[in-house]
Motif scaffolding. Sequence first.
Motif, PDB file in Angstrom:
ATOM      1  N   SER A 152      12.092 -10.006   3.377  1.00 11.57           N
ATOM      2  CA  SER A 152      10.713  -9.532   3.264  1.00 11.57           C
ATOM      3  C   SER A 152      10.666  -8.038   2.948  1.00 11.57           C
ATOM      4  O   SER A 152       9.864  -7.598   2.102  1.00 11.57           O
ATOM      5  N   ALA A 153      11.523  -7.260   3.599  1.00 11.41           N
ATOM      6  CA  ALA A 153      11.569  -5.823   3.325  1.00 11.41           C
ATOM      7  C   ALA A 153      12.024  -5.551   1.889  1.00 11.41           C
ATOM      8  O   ALA A 153      11.503  -4.650   1.217  1.00 11.41           O
ATOM      9  N   GLN A 154      12.974  -6.334   1.396  1.00  4.30           N
ATOM     10  CA  GLN A 154      13.436  -6.185   0.018  1.00  4.30           C
ATOM     11  C   GLN A 154      12.322  -6.543  -0.964  1.00  4.30           C
ATOM     12  O   GLN A 154      12.134  -5.874  -1.992  1.00  4.30           O
ATOM     13  N   LEU A 155      11.579  -7.610  -0.632  1.00  5.81           N
ATOM     14  CA  LEU A 155      10.456  -8.005  -1.491  1.00  5.81           C
ATOM     15  C   LEU A 155       9.399  -6.910  -1.543  1.00  5.81           C
ATOM     16  O   LEU A 155       8.881  -6.585  -2.621  1.00  5.81           O
ATOM     17  N   ASN A 156       9.064  -6.334  -0.386  1.00  8.80           N
ATOM     18  CA  ASN A 156       8.085  -5.246  -0.367  1.00  8.80           C
ATOM     19  C   ASN A 156       8.574  -4.056  -1.191  1.00  8.80           C
ATOM     20  O   ASN A 156       7.782  -3.419  -1.901  1.00  8.80           O
ATOM     21  N   LEU A 157       9.869  -3.757  -1.090  1.00  7.23           N
ATOM     22  CA  LEU A 157      10.416  -2.658  -1.886  1.00  7.23           C
ATOM     23  C   LEU A 157      10.321  -2.966  -3.376  1.00  7.23           C
ATOM     24  O   LEU A 157       9.961  -2.091  -4.185  1.00  7.23           O
ATOM     25  N   ASP A 158      10.624  -4.215  -3.745  1.00  9.73           N
ATOM     26  CA  ASP A 158      10.521  -4.607  -5.156  1.00  9.73           C
ATOM     27  C   ASP A 158       9.071  -4.516  -5.647  1.00  9.73           C
ATOM     28  O   ASP A 158       8.821  -4.143  -6.800  1.00  9.73           O
ATOM     29  N   ARG A 159       8.126  -4.867  -4.757  1.00 10.48           N
ATOM     30  CA  ARG A 159       6.719  -4.880  -5.153  1.00 10.48           C
ATOM     31  C   ARG A 159       6.124  -3.477  -5.265  1.00 10.48           C
ATOM     32  O   ARG A 159       4.960  -3.351  -5.667  1.00 10.48           O
ATOM     33  N   THR A 160       6.873  -2.455  -4.897  1.00  7.88           N
ATOM     34  CA  THR A 160       6.367  -1.097  -5.127  1.00  7.88           C
ATOM     35  C   THR A 160       6.302  -0.784  -6.620  1.00  7.88           C
ATOM     36  O   THR A 160       5.592   0.141  -7.025  1.00  7.88           O
ATOM     37  N   ASP A 171       4.816   4.700  -3.785  1.00  5.45           N
ATOM     38  CA  ASP A 171       5.847   5.447  -3.066  1.00  5.45           C
ATOM     39  C   ASP A 171       6.812   4.508  -2.343  1.00  5.45           C
ATOM     40  O   ASP A 171       6.408   3.673  -1.530  1.00  5.45           O
ATOM     41  N   LYS A 172       8.099   4.657  -2.649  1.00  5.84           N
ATOM     42  CA  LYS A 172       9.101   3.725  -2.126  1.00  5.84           C
ATOM     43  C   LYS A 172       9.701   4.154  -0.786  1.00  5.84           C
ATOM     44  O   LYS A 172      10.384   3.346  -0.139  1.00  5.84           O
ATOM     45  N   ALA A 173       9.477   5.387  -0.347  1.00  3.04           N
ATOM     46  CA  ALA A 173      10.235   5.942   0.783  1.00  3.04           C
ATOM     47  C   ALA A 173      10.134   5.066   2.029  1.00  3.04           C
ATOM     48  O   ALA A 173      11.145   4.677   2.627  1.00  3.04           O
ATOM     49  N   ARG A 174       8.903   4.741   2.447  1.00  2.00           N
ATOM     50  CA  ARG A 174       8.766   3.978   3.690  1.00  2.00           C
ATOM     51  C   ARG A 174       9.313   2.562   3.560  1.00  2.00           C
ATOM     52  O   ARG A 174       9.777   1.969   4.539  1.00  2.00           O
ATOM     53  N   TYR A 175       9.292   2.029   2.329  1.00  2.00           N
ATOM     54  CA  TYR A 175       9.796   0.672   2.143  1.00  2.00           C
ATOM     55  C   TYR A 175      11.320   0.654   2.100  1.00  2.00           C
ATOM     56  O   TYR A 175      11.943  -0.332   2.498  1.00  2.00           O
ATOM     57  N   VAL A 176      11.928   1.761   1.634  1.00  2.00           N
ATOM     58  CA  VAL A 176      13.389   1.903   1.727  1.00  2.00           C
ATOM     59  C   VAL A 176      13.791   1.987   3.196  1.00  2.00           C
ATOM     60  O   VAL A 176      14.766   1.354   3.636  1.00  2.00           O
ATOM     61  N   GLY A 187      -0.810  10.244  -7.343  1.00  2.00           N
ATOM     62  CA  GLY A 187      -1.396  10.857  -6.162  1.00  2.00           C
ATOM     63  C   GLY A 187      -2.467  10.011  -5.516  1.00  2.00           C
ATOM     64  O   GLY A 187      -2.835  10.263  -4.359  1.00  2.00           O
ATOM     65  N   ASP A 188      -3.000   9.013  -6.232  1.00  2.00           N
ATOM     66  CA  ASP A 188      -3.971   8.105  -5.628  1.00  2.00           C
ATOM     67  C   ASP A 188      -3.308   7.289  -4.516  1.00  2.00           C
ATOM     68  O   ASP A 188      -2.105   7.000  -4.572  1.00  2.00           O
ATOM     69  N   TYR A 189      -4.108   6.899  -3.534  1.00  2.00           N
ATOM     70  CA  TYR A 189      -3.609   5.971  -2.521  1.00  2.00           C
ATOM     71  C   TYR A 189      -4.032   4.571  -2.941  1.00  2.00           C
ATOM     72  O   TYR A 189      -5.220   4.267  -3.077  1.00  2.00           O
ATOM     73  N   ALA A 190      -3.057   3.719  -3.177  1.00  2.00           N
ATOM     74  CA  ALA A 190      -3.323   2.350  -3.619  1.00  2.00           C
ATOM     75  C   ALA A 190      -3.296   1.424  -2.413  1.00  2.00           C
ATOM     76  O   ALA A 190      -2.294   1.364  -1.689  1.00  2.00           O
ATOM     77  N   ALA A 232       0.831  -1.199   0.000  1.00  2.00           N
ATOM     78  CA  ALA A 232       0.000   0.000   0.000  1.00  2.00           C
ATOM     79  C   ALA A 232       0.867   1.250   0.000  1.00  2.00           C
ATOM     80  O   ALA A 232       1.996   1.242   0.486  1.00  2.00           O
ATOM     81  N   GLY A 233       0.306   2.320  -0.549  1.00  2.00           N
ATOM     82  CA  GLY A 233       1.024   3.584  -0.547  1.00  2.00           C
ATOM     83  C   GLY A 233       0.491   4.523  -1.615  1.00  2.00           C
ATOM     84  O   GLY A 233      -0.435   4.187  -2.367  1.00  2.00           O
TER      85      GLY A 233
END
Length: 339
Positions: free
Chosen positions: A187-195, A77-82, A213-216, A53-54
């Motif tokens: 898992s964190a790397q996978l979430n980042l890739d899935r962005t 948005d990748k910021a929080r996943y980074v 700008g939409d929230y997905a 989500a993001g």
Amino acid sequence: MKLATLIRFAITAAVIVVAAFVGHALWKHYMYSPWTRDGRVRAEIVRIAPDVAGIVTDVKVIDNQTVKKGDLLFVVDKARYVNALNQAQANLHAAEAAARASGASINAAAASAQQSRSNFEMYEAQSERRQKLINNVISAEDKANALAAANAAKAGWQAAQASTKQASAAQEQALAAVAQAAVEVASAQLNLDRTEVRAPVDGYITNLDVRVGDYASAGTARLALIDSHSYWIYGYFEETKLPGLRIGDPVDIRLMAGGLRLKGSVESIARGITDADNPTGSDLLADVNPTFNWVRLAQRVPVRVHIDADHLPKGAVLAAGMTATLVVHPSPADQVAAR
């Protein structure tokens, strides 16, 4: 005069006979020949939804665009996943440091245990020698002190052994923490890739419903992707025409869109449709309609028809939902069996 009447009668009879044959042939064609105008083009539709989500920061496609497998569709948005990945990596480094420290503790505990064992063996040997001395060479108190020293050294050795086992357990726990931290990094790397949401198949973007700008939300579909290699046709054949159908029979396909003609073959036949006159009641018993309709219409059964994609006319446009007429050409053996 009689001859003219006879000729008129013969002509009338011939016309009636021909009309009867034509009517019979038309009746057989419309009632039993395996063809239908009720065909629908179908395709596999992939509902594209982000796995994380993001806020959507970039959209790389437009509606009705052709894409290839692996093409980037949109970005969350990748910021929080980074940040999450960095935190997981820091936790992994801390766990690895703790594991190294536990390894050093084991070495120290093992060295201490070895020293305690040496002390015990020394004091035990000394006590045994003194216990064997006779003629009051040494006093009874010295013998007792030697025995006590040996027992104390033995207790110290046992305590050192316990410390070694405790250090080993601590190391196993530290190694488990390292493995857990490594999983969290993956898992964190996978979430980042899935962005980055990418196309899983070749196809066409349809019903694009995502903007910058939409929230997905994770798991909520934002567009449909029609698999370009999955088109087929469902022909809804009357049940009276099913005896003339066999899997593998060639099919002529004529689309309503410009009369485009395609080739195909019968791929499968459905083995069940809903019985609207016999629904299941609330107590799971059959709810049978007490009325009977004297006019009984033939039910339509879905038949899946494979489209010969290797011989599509150049520039042919297929869209799910198109209407088509299907004419099946059964083999002579099938025609005999149908009669």
